[in-house]
Write a protein that holds these residues in place. Structure first.
Motif, PDB file in Angstrom:
ATOM      1  N   SER A  86       0.847  -1.186   0.000  1.00  0.00           N
ATOM      2  CA  SER A  86       0.000   0.000   0.000  1.00  0.00           C
ATOM      3  C   SER A  86       0.883   1.237   0.000  1.00  0.00           C
ATOM      4  N   LYS A  88       0.985   4.819   1.839  1.00  0.00           N
ATOM      5  CA  LYS A  88       0.359   5.595   2.915  1.00  0.00           C
ATOM      6  C   LYS A  88       1.245   6.771   3.307  1.00  0.00           C
ATOM      7  N   ASN A 104       3.248  -3.791   3.646  1.00  0.00           N
ATOM      8  CA  ASN A 104       2.654  -4.976   3.008  1.00  0.00           C
ATOM      9  C   ASN A 104       1.134  -4.884   3.081  1.00  0.00           C
ATOM     10  N   ARG A 105       0.474  -5.529   2.145  1.00  0.00           N
ATOM     11  CA  ARG A 105      -0.986  -5.631   2.180  1.00  0.00           C
ATOM     12  C   ARG A 105      -1.393  -7.022   1.684  1.00  0.00           C
ATOM     13  N   THR A 106      -2.657  -7.351   1.877  1.00  0.00           N
ATOM     14  CA  THR A 106      -3.203  -8.615   1.396  1.00  0.00           C
ATOM     15  C   THR A 106      -3.416  -8.530  -0.116  1.00  0.00           C
ATOM     16  N   ASN A 108      -5.147  -8.892  -3.706  1.00  0.00           N
ATOM     17  CA  ASN A 108      -6.566  -8.920  -4.078  1.00  0.00           C
ATOM     18  C   ASN A 108      -6.848 -10.079  -5.030  1.00  0.00           C
TER      19      ASN A 108
END
Length: 216
Positions: A86, A88, A104-106, A108
């Motif tokens: 992400s 931010k 980090n992100r999940t 999609n």
């Protein structure tokens, strides 16, 4: 793992414009009995080029050791091979400067689908005796979005899995059945420490199944 060039190029083309970093191939012997399917590499994994080399990897290594397993006998991969991140912006209260962070992100569903042919190739090449999806992303990649790790962890399943279809650009069930043993993702304990005993028990159960030759 070395993937066919056309598979990698197809993924790269589909993922243009997505917030993804690097590429981490699956790692392990070609005759591995177990194939661990995680979510996606994090910042540490992209830097070291080693799956599960961060905090969650240390927990994983401990559970493997307690179950008389080690990485040399296991193939480790993930639903997505690049690090999803992400963007931010946060105010640093000490300096008064707005800083940009890339956590980090999940991954999609679009990203999981784009990388699906690579996991299909690994399963066909390694032909593991048992697939071990770790966490919801790995489990849902293999069995579908209705499956939740909280409902299926620690159970030995015999089921068709989902594989990529070029004709429909979707995941479709295979005609062949596979053995699966879902387990919580190692990182889950950093959000809920109460899960650690359940994860330890599941790994112990899997180790016993392998030791006693019950995976038939």
């Amino acid at each position: 793992m070395h993937y066919p060039k056309k598979l990698v190029e197809a993924v790269e083309q589909k993922m243009q414009g997505h917030n993804l970093e690097g590429f981490l191939p699956g790692k392990g012997p070609k005759n591995a009995v177990l194939m661990l399917v995680g979510e996606a590499p994090g910042e540490t994994e992209i830097r070291t080029k080693i799956p599960f080399s961060g905090r969650s990897g240390k927990k994983l290594d401990g559970w493997l050791a307690e179950s008389d397993l080690n990485r040399d006998d296991i193939y480790i991969t993930s639903a997505v091979r690049s690090r999803p991140f992400s963007i931010k912006k946060r105010l640093n209260k000490k300096t008064g400067i707005i800083e940009t962070k890339y956590p980090n992100r999940t991954p999609n569903k679009t990203e999981v689908l784009a990388y699906a042919p690579l996991l299909d190739y690994e399963i066909q090449t390694i032909q593991p005796k048992i697939l071990v999806p770790m966490g919801n992303i790995g489990l849902q990649r293999l069995l579908g979005n209705t499956f939740k790790i909280s409902n299926y962890h620690g159970q030995l399943l015999h089921s068709p899995i989902l594989a990529y279809s070029n004709e429909t650009n979707k995941l479709a069930k295979t005609s062949e059945k596979y053995m699966l043993f879902p387990i919580f993702h190692p990182a889950a304990i950093f959000y809920n420490q109460k899960l650690e005993s359940a994860i330890e028990y599941d790994w112990s159960s899997l180790g016993s199944l392998l030791k006693n030759g019950e995976l038939n």
